[in-house]
Design a protein around this motif. Structure first.
Motif, PDB file in Angstrom:
ATOM      1  N   LEU A 164      61.231 -23.338 -58.641  1.00  0.00           N
ATOM      2  CA  LEU A 164      62.317 -24.306 -58.466  1.00  0.00           C
ATOM      3  C   LEU A 164      62.867 -24.767 -59.817  1.00  0.00           C
ATOM      4  CD1 LEU A 164      64.035 -26.094 -56.634  1.00  0.00           C
ATOM      5  CD2 LEU A 164      62.167 -27.744 -56.579  1.00  0.00           C
ATOM      6  N   TYR A 189      65.768 -22.753 -60.964  1.00  0.00           N
ATOM      7  CA  TYR A 189      67.029 -22.828 -60.208  1.00  0.00           C
ATOM      8  C   TYR A 189      67.152 -24.196 -59.563  1.00  0.00           C
ATOM      9  CZ  TYR A 189      66.985 -17.800 -60.843  1.00  0.00           C
ATOM     10  OH  TYR A 189      66.950 -16.558 -61.398  1.00  0.00           O
ATOM     11  N   PRO A 190      67.199 -25.238 -60.364  1.00  0.00           N
ATOM     12  CA  PRO A 190      67.149 -26.577 -59.764  1.00  0.00           C
ATOM     13  C   PRO A 190      68.417 -26.920 -58.973  1.00  0.00           C
ATOM     14  CG  PRO A 190      67.486 -26.724 -62.138  1.00  0.00           C
ATOM     15  CD  PRO A 190      67.279 -25.275 -61.832  1.00  0.00           C
ATOM     16  N   LYS A 191      69.543 -26.242 -59.264  1.00  0.00           N
ATOM     17  CA  LYS A 191      70.810 -26.650 -58.623  1.00  0.00           C
ATOM     18  C   LYS A 191      71.117 -25.820 -57.382  1.00  0.00           C
ATOM     19  CE  LYS A 191      72.606 -29.251 -62.195  1.00  0.00           C
ATOM     20  NZ  LYS A 191      72.345 -30.670 -62.007  1.00  0.00           N
ATOM     21  N   LEU A 192      70.983 -24.522 -57.512  1.00  0.00           N
ATOM     22  CA  LEU A 192      71.409 -23.636 -56.424  1.00  0.00           C
ATOM     23  C   LEU A 192      70.530 -22.408 -56.441  1.00  0.00           C
ATOM     24  CD1 LEU A 192      73.764 -23.436 -54.301  1.00  0.00           C
ATOM     25  CD2 LEU A 192      74.834 -21.857 -55.919  1.00  0.00           C
ATOM     26  N   LEU A 193      70.159 -21.968 -55.259  1.00  0.00           N
ATOM     27  CA  LEU A 193      69.282 -20.810 -55.132  1.00  0.00           C
ATOM     28  C   LEU A 193      70.137 -19.547 -55.011  1.00  0.00           C
ATOM     29  CD1 LEU A 193      66.292 -21.229 -55.061  1.00  0.00           C
ATOM     30  CD2 LEU A 193      66.390 -21.251 -52.577  1.00  0.00           C
ATOM     31  N   PRO A 194      69.877 -18.496 -55.805  1.00  0.00           N
ATOM     32  CA  PRO A 194      70.620 -17.248 -55.607  1.00  0.00           C
ATOM     33  C   PRO A 194      70.311 -16.681 -54.219  1.00  0.00           C
ATOM     34  CG  PRO A 194      69.265 -17.174 -57.612  1.00  0.00           C
ATOM     35  CD  PRO A 194      68.861 -18.390 -56.857  1.00  0.00           C
ATOM     36  N   GLY A 225      69.028 -14.476 -51.355  1.00  0.00           N
ATOM     37  CA  GLY A 225      67.878 -13.583 -51.307  1.00  0.00           C
ATOM     38  C   GLY A 225      66.657 -14.159 -52.003  1.00  0.00           C
ATOM     39  N   LYS A 226      66.798 -15.289 -52.681  1.00  0.00           N
ATOM     40  CA  LYS A 226      65.660 -15.890 -53.369  1.00  0.00           C
ATOM     41  C   LYS A 226      65.091 -17.064 -52.565  1.00  0.00           C
ATOM     42  CE  LYS A 226      65.765 -13.111 -56.824  1.00  0.00           C
ATOM     43  NZ  LYS A 226      64.732 -12.055 -56.869  1.00  0.00           N
ATOM     44  N   ILE A 227      63.804 -17.262 -52.731  1.00  0.00           N
ATOM     45  CA  ILE A 227      63.103 -18.320 -52.015  1.00  0.00           C
ATOM     46  C   ILE A 227      62.287 -19.105 -53.041  1.00  0.00           C
ATOM     47  CG2 ILE A 227      61.207 -18.743 -50.388  1.00  0.00           C
ATOM     48  CD1 ILE A 227      62.128 -16.219 -48.886  1.00  0.00           C
ATOM     49  N   VAL A 228      62.269 -20.425 -52.896  1.00  0.00           N
ATOM     50  CA  VAL A 228      61.448 -21.234 -53.797  1.00  0.00           C
ATOM     51  C   VAL A 228      59.975 -20.960 -53.514  1.00  0.00           C
ATOM     52  CG1 VAL A 228      60.810 -23.555 -54.512  1.00  0.00           C
ATOM     53  CG2 VAL A 228      63.183 -23.045 -53.950  1.00  0.00           C
ATOM     54  N   SER A 249      56.787 -22.114 -52.884  1.00  0.00           N
ATOM     55  CA  SER A 249      56.294 -23.451 -52.558  1.00  0.00           C
ATOM     56  C   SER A 249      54.850 -23.420 -52.061  1.00  0.00           C
ATOM     57  CB  SER A 249      57.191 -24.079 -51.480  1.00  0.00           C
ATOM     58  OG  SER A 249      57.179 -23.290 -50.306  1.00  0.00           O
ATOM     59  N   GLY A 275      51.905 -24.803 -54.325  1.00  0.00           N
ATOM     60  CA  GLY A 275      51.773 -26.258 -54.390  1.00  0.00           C
ATOM     61  C   GLY A 275      50.988 -26.797 -53.204  1.00  0.00           C
ATOM     62  N   TYR A 277      54.213 -16.750 -44.797  1.00  0.00           N
ATOM     63  CA  TYR A 277      54.809 -17.868 -44.067  1.00  0.00           C
ATOM     64  C   TYR A 277      53.958 -19.111 -44.293  1.00  0.00           C
ATOM     65  CZ  TYR A 277      58.355 -15.332 -41.400  1.00  0.00           C
ATOM     66  OH  TYR A 277      59.470 -14.630 -41.012  1.00  0.00           O
TER      67      TYR A 277
END
Lengths: 642, 642
Positions: free
Chosen positions: A188, A191-196, A198-201, A203, A206, A300
């Motif tokens: 994250l 890409y804090p503003k917008l995700l390209p 096909g990309k996934i944060v 997560s 964490g 998932y």
């Protein structure tokens, strides 16, 4: 790409047995910590007292220290005078050392002092060692204070210090290395503003790190490794050779073309289990490399969490010799049928609330990809592998995810969706105690059915009666005739067309839905918005068959807005606040009334009283109006049913 | 010195009400933390999603991406061939973006691929958006993800990151300043080897700090402040002006000559409550200075902890808007009468275990000065202020201090005390799962009485029958005739005279107890050691009246040894290991057998099987012999009763 083949499929119990048994003799190291940091740590060996406590005979009361023998004979009739001035009795405070030769304390309340304090009169004797805390009364030096494997609680720290123990040997926290893998994953931070597209944060790491911490362990998270056989192999090798006690690869655990994990573990070591008959969590891998457990968790998020809780966290607890408290259980009645596949043990996320004396369990959706099914849930229903599902109305045992009192305060809200319900939830949660509003969206008519079965505390509804233009009342009279239902207006709101910014197709009236090639998205049957659309079509003598997409539907206003935003469709019908939230344009069609339908049986409960208080707050009303498209002019008013 | 006068005495409920209401509007500040550190923190405001999740339409399965419309008509009878080579169908992995114009995924399991992968045959159609995760299916940008006051759990971190939220605003942890006061207190670091007479290790601040941490707060501990009005005043003033949200003074809360706290709070602010009708914990002060809560906690560790748990921890939880889970309750039968003073709500520390289907609650001693009553307890019995006590055999609701399964595995051990029991406990706790051995010492005959009432799993006993020199068997036959009791030998052990180092009074035989001015300490009536002494006196035709101290008694071997060590007496009768533990000298008198008496009804339970396993371990036997004065030649052997 190959078909999914699970090499070594097992039930949950078998997988647990295989995995835990294999690593039951793995030993954690030990380390020394200051006693005052010992809370929740586990003793690595027996702890023996170094000091006695008390370490001297001391007064247990404020009073006079005396020799008990010199008080014998004192009575109400024959009081005895003690000579304080010359030391026959000595003033002493609680906790102070008893003077030599004294062996008892007379409570100050039982002494009549002379004005100058030189004499004290008593009317009853004391016996030897009365009101004296003797050496070692609490702790005797050398005695066993805590056995091996004891998890220290707060009071234990007091015992350690009092016994002269400044540091304790404890078991090291188990160390877990987490390797996130996947070409689609990004951090994250990058890409804090917008995700390209096909990309996934990334997560999961964490979440897994937090679960390790919850189980008393420590975590190292690797950088994201690309889906590349060599890279993953090299990195796994490095982690297995590090000081980690257990290594997790996430994901790459199913059998898609880039799912290397199982082959890599097989090459470096041994695969114990590939595939567990649980859902979510099926494509889990349990392996061993260098005598260390290596776990391939599914990608998932819900699958990864369930597999982590079922397989990994109990092992971390066993290594520490601690007991992971099982979740509290609750018996609740299923609000809906829950079909389930035989042969798979299913973990369904549920919302439970209390209605009257019964607990009601409402299922959330199933998708393992939806982390919010777990963040919104307050209970989990395990459906046995042998079962083909459970029936509505059946009492079931569920695992609680939140404390019972919170479940008891949970307001089950269903029916139609409106953004004001989120706001209401937020306001309810700011109060003390909080009454969480748990909403599931089944449309206005679905809400009425839930009220009929007694499965909710309130239902949002905006059902228009085409006969007289009224809202909700005729439906309540028709479907809930035998029930005592109160209707309280929440808001008036604008319904209209949600369209892309700039309204490129120039939607202005309902006739525009019939434009060539225009793609529409509908709401589900039974929703107030669908009723409204049909009413408007009917009013203008229009045939729904002419609308492309009339048969495709979504369940919430926000889902309709997302369909417009993503370009999937050109227009949908919904509320203004949903359009505004996603910065879409909005073409108003009608204003409608959105009410809360509340069973009379719960109307006078603290939870509903709190709801009514909140919706009458000026602050709440202002916040609603700020969402756009709302009027609160009748908010909080009771609607007559006659 | 003055009599204790409580200025403003209240019941617990009244005190809680007064205190919590006064500070309910105190607001904690807010701070920003990274999402991955948010576990257990509490949201300071509503959290709205920034990204949708998924942020693009993606495959929910590994398979072929297609336009659903082009699959219609495929059946078993009329299979359909899809052209992969030219892009009619596209291979796709789970999670990957759906190619433009495609709107469904066929699971790879349902495709028959040609050898070159150019074609795929299907035998059933898919419907639009099947196996597709649509934009926003889980989270829609702008939607409310978490309301205000939400305590984050592990899965929530996944939702935060997936929604593009890298940092969250959370409520600050409440800050508590602890001021230890008292001339008698020293820091353990300053006297690590030996405590000067009259000095006590300051241990409460460590316990209180751990309790604050448990309640989600942070702590500053001041240096120890001397009992001096000015010093305490100055320091309290400084702490109240610091960033602390709450200040604790410990102790100085009763009314002894050096108990300034109440006067200081009165001078600087206001005393809300002085004295609460609870025991332990009565001399608690609740006050306010500078609008901040100032609490004077009692000095006795158990009193301080109970007052902390009842008054302070719930306030810290309220400030955070979280719910402190109340302890689990258990219904258990009282093993003994528990008299209690009316007008005082009592918190009795108990040990609970399960015998058969019943839970049995054994009270520990009462003293608020004995921290070990709390560290050894696994439950608390609250005796209502209105009650004058509870009767043995009565079922009572208790608060659990440990998880229920640990209580269920707790072995209730009573009767005579022996140091090997500590060793046994340590060994039992090293096993998985652990069976904690909870011992209370009531003497051998007391143990037999507990067996009679079914109140223990095992009882240690070394009762000599003067008639035939046998141990335990005749007592069991006499007192437990109607019970099925098994006798298992634990050890043979040496009993003898415990004397100061160098044996200054030259004790050699039982006749030496009659020396002039020699002070003796006895064991309590019903103890096997007392029986032994009486037997030896009788055997030598000696009159106990000639022994100074015959009427004074202690309850354990260690207490006798401590009495010798502290110079209170010159000699006592006890076991060699107790003398050795305190580096005293020992004059052997006899060797006796120490057995475990076990009811047949529990003999074949996992807990007793584990006990028998452990006492038969070579390692255990060696550890016993190392204690000194023990023989394990018959350890683990069943003793016949005939």
């Amino acid at each position: 790409m190959q078909r999914k083949i699970y090499l070594n499929m097992h039930s949950r119990e078998e997988a647990q047995q295989l995995f835990w048994t294999r690593f039951e003799n793995s030993k954690l190291g030990t380390e020394t910590v200051p006693a005052y940091q010992a809370r929740e740590r586990i003793s690595a060996g027996p702890v023996f007292a170094r000091f006695s406590s008390p370490s001297f005979h001391s007064a247990a009361m404020d009073g006079l220290a005396v020799r008990a023998e010199e008080t014998f004979g004192a009575t109400d009739e024959v009081p005895l005078t003690l000579d304080i001035e010359h030391g026959q009795a000595v003033m002493i405070n609680t906790g102070f050392p008893l003077p030599p030769e004294k062996n008892a304390v007379i409570m100050i309340e039982n002494v009549l002092l002379s004005d100058d304090g030189a004499k004290g009169v008593i009317r009853a004797p004391v016996y030897p060692w009365q009101h004296v805390r003797k050496v070692g009364e609490d702790i005797v030096a050398t005695e066993l204070l805590f056995p091996t494997g004891h998890q220290f609680r707060a009071p234990d720290i007091g015992a350690l210090l009092a016994a002269g123990i400044g540091t304790v040997q404890v078991r090291c926290k188990p160390r877990v290395a987490i390797i996130p893998t996947g070409n689609e994953l990004v951090r994250l931070e990058d890409y804090p503003k917008l995700l390209p597209v096909g990309k996934i944060v990334e997560s999961n790491s964490g979440v897994l790190a937090a679960l390790v911490a919850k189980a008393g362990g420590e975590v190292t998270v690797s950088p994201i490794i690309r889906d590349d056989f060599e890279s993953i192999t090299t990195h796994l090798q490095a982690m297995v050779e590090s000081d980690a006690d257990l290594v997790i690869i996430n994901a790459g655990s199913s059998a898609g073309s880039a799912d290397y994990t199982v082959r890599i573990i097989e090459q470096l070591g041994e695969v114990l289990v590939h595939g567990i008959t649980i859902m979510p969590g099926k494509p889990t891998i349990l392996g061993v490399v260098n005598n260390k457990p290596v776990v391939g968790l599914p990608g998932y998020p819900v699958s990864a969490i369930i597999a982590m809780e079922q397989l990994v966290m109990p092992l971390l607890a066993r290594w520490q010799g601690i007991f992971l408290e099982p979740p509290a259980m609750i018996k609740a009645t299923l609000a809906r049928d829950l079909p389930s596949r035989a042969g798979i043990e299913e973990f369904r996320r549920m919302i439970v609330g209390r209605i009257g004396t019964d607990f009601i369990a409402v299922p959330l959706k199933q998708g393992a990809g939806a982390i919010t099914t777990l963040t919104r849930a307050n209970a989990i229903l395990r459906i046995d592998a042998a079962s083909e599902g459970e029936k509505a109305g059946q009492p079931m045992e569920l695992d609680l995810l939140t404390p019972l009192p919170e479940v008891e305060r949970t307001i089950l809200c269903t029916g139609s969706h409106d953004l004001c319900l989120d706001l209401l939830n937020d306001y309810l949660r700011r109060q003390q105690p909080a009454f969480p509003l748990a909403s599931t969206h089944v449309g206005s008519l679905g809400g009425i059915m839930a009220l009929k079965k007694g499965m909710c505390h309130l239902a949002g509804s905006h059902l228009l009666d085409p006969e007289d233009g009224s809202y909700n009342t005729s439906y309540v009279r028709k479907h809930l005739a035998d029930k005592d239902i109160r209707i309280v207006t929440l808001v008036h709101r604008e319904q209209g067309f949600i369209v892309p910014r700039g309204n490129p197709r120039g939607i202005a009236t309902i006739h525009d839905l019939f434009q060539d090639d225009l793609r529409f998205i509908n709401r589900q049957a039974g929703s107030g918005t669908r009723v409204l659309l049909d009413y408007e079509l009917d009013r203008h003598d229009l045939d729904p068959d002419g609308i492309k997409g009339y048969e495709e539907d979504e369940y919430t206003h926000m889902a309709v807005a997302v369909a417009v935003l993503s370009g999937k469709v050109d227009v949908g019908l919904g509320i203004k606040s949903a359009a505004r939230a996603l910065e879409l344009d909005f073409v108003p069609l009608v204003e409608e009334r959105y009410d809360l339908l509340i069973p009379g049986a719960v109307f006078d409960t603290p939870m509903i009283r709190r709801v009514l208080e909140v919706i009458n707050l000026d602050g709440f009303k202002q916040a609603v109006e700020l969402l756009g498209g709302y009027s609160t002019r009748e908010t909080g008013q009771l609607v007559g049913l006659d």
